[in-house]
Design a protein around this motif. Structure first.
Motif, mmCIF file in Angstrom:
data_model
loop_
_atom_site.group_PDB
_atom_site.id
_atom_site.type_symbol
_atom_site.label_atom_id
_atom_site.label_comp_id
_atom_site.label_asym_id
_atom_site.label_seq_id
_atom_site.Cartn_x
_atom_site.Cartn_y
_atom_site.Cartn_z
ATOM 1 N N PHE A 129 -6.647 -2.538 -8.391
ATOM 2 C CA PHE A 129 -6.056 -1.615 -7.421
ATOM 3 C C PHE A 129 -7.116 -0.784 -6.708
ATOM 4 O O PHE A 129 -8.116 -0.383 -7.290
ATOM 5 C CB PHE A 129 -5.083 -0.673 -8.138
ATOM 6 N N ASN A 178 1.567 5.782 -5.994
ATOM 7 C CA ASN A 178 1.354 4.336 -5.984
ATOM 8 C C ASN A 178 0.939 3.828 -7.357
ATOM 9 O O ASN A 178 1.419 2.792 -7.847
ATOM 10 C CB ASN A 178 0.298 3.959 -4.944
ATOM 11 N N LEU A 179 0.032 4.558 -7.991
ATOM 12 C CA LEU A 179 -0.420 4.166 -9.324
ATOM 13 C C LEU A 179 0.691 4.299 -10.360
ATOM 14 O O LEU A 179 0.713 3.572 -11.358
ATOM 15 C CB LEU A 179 -1.632 4.995 -9.745
ATOM 16 N N HIS A 229 0.804 -1.225 0.000
ATOM 17 C CA HIS A 229 0.000 0.000 0.000
ATOM 18 C C HIS A 229 0.838 1.276 0.000
ATOM 19 O O HIS A 229 0.335 2.357 0.299
ATOM 20 C CB HIS A 229 -0.959 0.005 1.200
ATOM 21 N N VAL A 268 -1.920 8.232 -3.656
ATOM 22 C CA VAL A 268 -2.534 7.414 -4.697
ATOM 23 C C VAL A 268 -1.811 7.556 -6.040
ATOM 24 O O VAL A 268 -1.536 6.565 -6.728
ATOM 25 C CB VAL A 268 -4.024 7.774 -4.857
ATOM 26 N N THR A 289 -4.169 -5.592 -5.392
ATOM 27 C CA THR A 289 -3.259 -4.931 -4.454
ATOM 28 C C THR A 289 -3.701 -3.505 -4.128
ATOM 29 O O THR A 289 -4.650 -2.991 -4.699
ATOM 30 C CB THR A 289 -1.824 -4.928 -5.035
ATOM 31 N N GLY A 290 -2.989 -2.877 -3.176
ATOM 32 C CA GLY A 290 -3.227 -1.481 -2.846
ATOM 33 C C GLY A 290 -3.633 -1.217 -1.409
ATOM 34 O O GLY A 290 -3.475 -0.108 -0.923
ATOM 35 N N SER A 291 -4.180 -2.249 -0.727
ATOM 36 C CA SER A 291 -4.651 -2.014 0.637
ATOM 37 C C SER A 291 -5.046 -3.325 1.300
ATOM 38 O O SER A 291 -5.423 -4.295 0.627
ATOM 39 C CB SER A 291 -5.876 -1.091 0.623
ATOM 40 N N SER A 331 -7.231 2.010 -2.852
ATOM 41 C CA SER A 331 -6.369 2.688 -1.895
ATOM 42 C C SER A 331 -7.193 3.385 -0.824
ATOM 43 O O SER A 331 -8.376 3.678 -1.009
ATOM 44 C CB SER A 331 -5.497 3.723 -2.622
ATOM 45 N N LEU A 339 4.903 -1.685 -3.113
ATOM 46 C CA LEU A 339 4.469 -1.984 -4.480
ATOM 47 C C LEU A 339 5.663 -2.253 -5.393
ATOM 48 O O LEU A 339 5.618 -3.142 -6.250
ATOM 49 C CB LEU A 339 3.623 -0.832 -5.027
#
Length: 401
Positions: A315, A326-327, A292, A323, A386-388, A317, A297
């Motif tokens: 994805f 991360n993206l 996250h 964000v 993924t993401g959280s 978040s 990542l």
């Protein structure tokens, strides 16, 4: 649902800085009668905490483990000998600490930490491992005196609370090294080591005092050399070899110092940890990982590339994450994998609204598709979710491990 969850169901879920409340509750409870390890950091805390507990167990100790957050069940947070504590035990223990919880108006996290102390006290554990929830200096787990501190990889995360620079965040995290206790730090930027050196004369640092060598990653786990001996772990990725080497160093020091016995180096360190490169379907391959932030990542996609996995990405978040950055990491991977991006909104007040996810992806030149629910059987290609941590609730049929 546990009695603990019922109690906090209608209460505000927030973080109140300061240790005064929980320190008073801990002192009054007098639950801690065992040596313990505190684990702080940005990435790898959960994996490292679980591996430390497992290695202690393999060395013949009865071990308590407190971690957060949980994916599906509150029980995941409190384990004895690597097994989740049953709801009946949690409920009876919580009934006994309710007066302290109410007297000191403890937050959800503070109360869950106090509950773990009660459970470990009653279970008569020989030792316990506590994963920091947020930061370190003001985290409830830092209300105790611990015999050893571990600092995993530190990066930019929770900047609203901990600071905007790596040095500011690291200073908050190394504050768990109290009273000059020994500390073990994982692979980290020099500033982390420098700040840790200000707090202890007994510092053991990855790359200087220990390391993982000849790392080999496969879909079944990770193998590496530690002090010339082959070690295997069920967790996947080069970063997990680093985490495991850190855990081995920490447990050796802890056992020799606190139990005056010879440390038994295990050949395998197998832990069942949901949401860490967890395969939830084999054909096509569906992987769930709770990465996250940028560092997590990056390691996730580095591992996927090492394994030759070219996948789509689902994805989401929380609002307090970066964000767009991360993206950006996701986008870099998708350019390599040739996959598509799917976005889904986490259905609680902390989730990033779908429109913001879409705006961020559009800025990066990615045309994303939108999901309302994640149905693994609907995917026709290899996919990474993924993401959280909170995405687990959106995966149909997901039960963890």
């Amino acid at each position: 649902m546990t009695l603990f969850e019922e109690f906090y169901k209608s209460k505000e879920f927030n973080w109140k800085p300061g240790l005064e409340r929980i320190e008073k509750a801990v002192k009054e409870s007098n639950f801690k009668i065992f040596p313990s390890i505190i684990v702080a950091g940005t990435n790898g805390k959960g994996s490292t905490s679980h591996m430390i507990a497992e290695i202690l167990r393999q060395n013949g100790l009865k071990v308590g483990l407190f971690t957060s957050p949980h994916l599906l069940r509150f029980n995941e947070r409190i384990k004895v000998d690597m097994k989740e504590v049953d709801t009946e035990t949690l409920d009876s223990s919580f009934k006994e600490i309710i007066p302290l919880v109410e007297e000191y108006q403890l937050t959800y996290f503070e109360a869950s930490f106090l509950l773990s102390l009660k459970v470990f006290h009653d279970a008569k554990v020989d030792a316990a491992v506590f994963e920091v929830g947020l930061g370190g200096r003001l985290d409830a787990t830092n209300a105790l005196f611990h015999e050893l501190a571990v600092i995993t990889r530190v990066g930019l995360d929770h900047t609203d609370y901990l600071g905007n620079t790596l040095a500011e965040i690291a200073r908050e995290k190394v504050a768990v090294i109290k009273g000059g206790i020994p500390a073990v730090i994982s692979d980290n930027p020099p500033v982390v080591r420098e700040l840790a050196e200000e707090r202890t004369k007994e510092l053991f640092a990855y790359g200087i005092d220990f390391k993982a060598e000849e790392i080999k990653v496969s879909p079944s786990g990770t193998q590496f050399l530690y002090n010339g001996k082959v070690i295997r772990t069920s967790l996947i990725g080069k970063h997990q070899a680093v985490n495991c080497a850190t855990a081995l160093t920490a447990t050796k020091l802890f056992i020799e110092r606190n139990f005056k016995k010879e440390f038994l180096l295990p050949e395998t360190v197998n832990v069942r940890l949901p949401g860490r490169l967890e395969v939830i379907r084999n054909s096509p391959l569906i992987i769930f990982d709770v990465a996250h932030n940028v560092n997590a990542l990056t390691e996730l996609f580095k591992t996927l590339n090492t394994l030759g996995i070219r996948a789509d990405v689902v994805f989401s978040s929380l609002k307090d994450k970066n964000v767009e950055e991360n993206l950006r990491v996701v986008a870099d991977y998708l350019r390599t994998s040739g996959g598509e991006l799917y976005l889904i909104e986490i259905k609680n007040e902390r989730g990033t609204p779908l429109r913001e996810l879409l705006t961020a992806s559009q800025k990066l030149g990615i045309k994303a598709k939108v999901l309302e629910k994640i149905y693994p059987e609907d995917f026709k290609k290899d996919t990474v979710i993924t993401g959280s941590f909170y995405i687990a609730e959106l995966i149909d049929g997901y039960r963890g491990v």
